[in-house]
Motif scaffolding. Structure first.
Motif, mmCIF file in Angstrom:
data_model
loop_
_atom_site.group_PDB
_atom_site.id
_atom_site.type_symbol
_atom_site.label_atom_id
_atom_site.label_comp_id
_atom_site.label_asym_id
_atom_site.label_seq_id
_atom_site.Cartn_x
_atom_site.Cartn_y
_atom_site.Cartn_z
ATOM 1 N N THR A 133 34.721 44.698 41.713
ATOM 2 C CA THR A 133 36.071 45.231 41.580
ATOM 3 C C THR A 133 36.092 46.675 42.064
ATOM 4 N N ASP B 131 40.645 38.655 38.806
ATOM 5 C CA ASP B 131 41.884 38.706 39.585
ATOM 6 C C ASP B 131 42.885 37.652 39.151
ATOM 7 N N THR C 298 44.620 38.695 35.946
ATOM 8 C CA THR C 298 45.491 39.839 36.216
ATOM 9 C C THR C 298 46.770 39.394 36.911
ATOM 10 N N GLY D 221 42.426 40.865 46.493
ATOM 11 C CA GLY D 221 42.141 39.770 45.572
ATOM 12 C C GLY D 221 43.315 39.427 44.677
ATOM 13 N N VAL D 222 43.870 40.422 43.972
ATOM 14 C CA VAL D 222 45.025 40.187 43.103
ATOM 15 C C VAL D 222 46.269 39.939 43.939
ATOM 16 N N LYS E 169 38.700 38.903 47.822
ATOM 17 C CA LYS E 169 37.645 39.220 46.867
ATOM 18 C C LYS E 169 36.317 39.421 47.581
#
Length: 318
Positions: A40, A125, A128, A152-153, A312
């Motif tokens: 992350t 992710d 979130t 990623g998110v 990611k």
């Protein structure tokens, strides 16, 4: 075991591979043979400055998310857990290694049919993105701007917004990311490295009802100005170096609700379980943009800091 050590704060080069003692599960614990470690952006900030939610004394093995197989259990733990595919948070450290010990109730089983690397990509992710989408209360027909949409998110948020029937405007930095997003068939894609990116959003949608802000800083403020009266702005990242700087009085005058959602541990666990289930069903598809071996953790951090990565980033340990 093989591991990566952080002995001083600094650039990516301070992540140094080296041996570490094999961990042994104690009472109520399990040992996971790690196949993939989740990276992350906040981990790059911790490596550089010590900033982050998991303050630790050095030296330390970084890493807060892993996926693998339970290989051993400690006293008092059900031995039938051995062999189970799981993903788990580590409590903030220890993830950049071949093996990690966690409390027996920390890991989550990976559903059948979901590859382990995809499960790891959804570990942080996925929950979130689901939390943000739920907090936004997305409605069909709304115009939704997703910043860092190739991340990623962000890539998951575009999927959730589209599934809710929203019109998705994806924003990312650079031609490569823009091309990737356009290939995904989104309603509109803009490059926020271009000086006229906000005009392009207005040309495509007029304005927006929801902003998912994964960048912060001046770019987030520009995105705020695109919101129509009564809009919602949800912040989840500060890749730009700072959270969105929007005065509360200005937001109130525009009728804009600013949110930085959070959730208690039990709720986060439930959201992670839901993300894994949605992944297994094919309704939530993580984008794994790049992979590095464990020994190349420094290269992985350098790539993430360069803003050149998409989706990611994983460390392939096994």
């Amino acid at each position: 075991m093989r591991a990566v050590w952080l002995r001083e704060f600094g650039g990516p080069e301070v992540l140094v591979p080296g041996p570490a003692p094999d961990p042994v599960p104690g009472p109520g614990q399990v040992l996971i043979e790690v196949a993939h470690a989740n990276l992350t952006f906040v981990e790059t900030m911790f490596r550089a400055t010590g900033f982050g939610p998991f303050a630790r004394d050095l030296p330390v093995i970084p890493g807060n998310g892993v996926g693998g197989v339970i290989a051993e259990v400690g006293p008092g733990v059900d031995p039938s857990l051995v062999g189970r595919r799981v993903v788990s948070s580590t409590g903030g450290t220890g993830g950049y290694a071949e093996r990690v010990v966690v409390d027996h109730d920390a890991p989550l089983p990976v559903p059948d049919g979901l590859p382990l690397d995809q499960a790891v990509a959804l570990l942080a992710d996925g929950r979130t993105a689901l939390m943000l989408a739920r907090a936004a209360g997305l409605r069909a027909g709304e115009r939704v701007l997703v910043e860092a949409a190739a991340g990623g998110v962000g890539s998951l948020l575009t999927q959730l917004a589209a599934a809710a029937g929203a019109r998705v405007i994806a924003a990312a930095g650079g031609p490569r990311k823009v091309a990737l997003l356009r290939a995904r068939g989104l309603d509109a894609v803009v490059d926020y490295w271009e000086p006229d990116w906000t005009e392009r959003v207005r040309a495509a949608a007029g304005g927006v009802d929801v902003v998912f802000d994964g960048v912060g800083g001046p770019l987030a403020r520009a995105a705020f100005d695109l919101l129509d009266l009564g809009g919602r702005m949800l912040s989840f990242g500060l890749a730009g170096g700072a959270w969105a700087d929007v005065p509360e009085e200005l937001a109130a005058a525009r009728g804009v609700t600013q949110l930085r959602p959070g959730a208690p541990p039990a709720e986060l666990r439930a959201l992670t379980e839901l993300a894994l289930a949605e992944g297994a069903a094919g309704r939530l598809r993580p984008l794994i943009g790049q992979r590095f071996s464990l020994e190349r953790a420094a290269d992985a951090h350098a790539a993430m800091q360069s803003r050149a990565t998409v989706g990611k980033t994983l460390l392939d340990v096994q």
